[in-house]
Design a protein around this motif. Sequence first.
Motif, short mmCIF file in Angstrom:
data_model
loop_
_atom_site.label_atom_id
_atom_site.label_comp_id
_atom_site.label_asym_id
_atom_site.label_seq_id
_atom_site.Cartn_x
_atom_site.Cartn_y
_atom_site.Cartn_z
N PRO A 1 3.34 4.95 -5.20
CA PRO A 1 2.36 4.91 -6.29
C PRO A 1 0.93 4.63 -5.82
O PRO A 1 0.02 4.55 -6.62
N TYR A 2 0.72 4.48 -4.51
CA TYR A 2 -0.56 4.05 -3.97
C TYR A 2 -1.25 5.14 -3.16
O TYR A 2 -0.60 5.97 -2.55
N TRP A 3 -2.57 5.07 -3.15
CA TRP A 3 -3.37 5.96 -2.31
C TRP A 3 -3.69 5.27 -1.01
O TRP A 3 -3.91 4.06 -0.97
N GLN A 4 -3.72 6.06 0.06
CA GLN A 4 -4.16 5.59 1.37
C GLN A 4 -5.30 6.49 1.83
O GLN A 4 -5.35 7.66 1.48
N VAL A 5 -6.19 5.91 2.61
CA VAL A 5 -7.37 6.62 3.10
C VAL A 5 -7.31 6.64 4.63
O VAL A 5 -7.02 5.62 5.26
N THR B 1 -5.12 1.07 3.05
CA THR B 1 -4.92 1.01 1.61
C THR B 1 -6.29 1.14 0.95
O THR B 1 -7.33 0.95 1.61
N THR B 2 -6.33 1.45 -0.33
CA THR B 2 -7.63 1.53 -0.99
C THR B 2 -8.33 0.17 -0.97
O THR B 2 -9.55 0.11 -0.87
N TYR B 3 -7.56 -0.90 -1.03
CA TYR B 3 -8.15 -2.25 -0.94
C TYR B 3 -8.86 -2.43 0.40
O TYR B 3 -10.00 -2.89 0.44
N GLN B 4 -8.20 -2.08 1.49
CA GLN B 4 -8.81 -2.20 2.81
C GLN B 4 -10.03 -1.28 2.94
O GLN B 4 -11.04 -1.67 3.52
#
Length: 69
Positions: A37-41, A6-9
């Motif tokens: 609705p979320y971005w993942q890296v 996740t962008t948070y991680q």
Amino acid sequence: MEDWLTTYQATKLSGYNSEYLRQLIRAEKVIGRKWGPYWQVNRQSLENYITKANKLGKRRGPKTRPNTK
């Protein structure tokens, strides 16, 4: 199997703030995908980018502020 963050991680791993991570995704410097609705890296692409940036000297981009609580 690919490892997605996740962008948070990703902010915790890299020290970059979430807006800078989204800029890296848009510039195709790291691999990202939209999941709802979320971005993942992609972890490997982020780690490769960090390694490359470290070889160039100081880390670029805005940093997250330490939690002062």
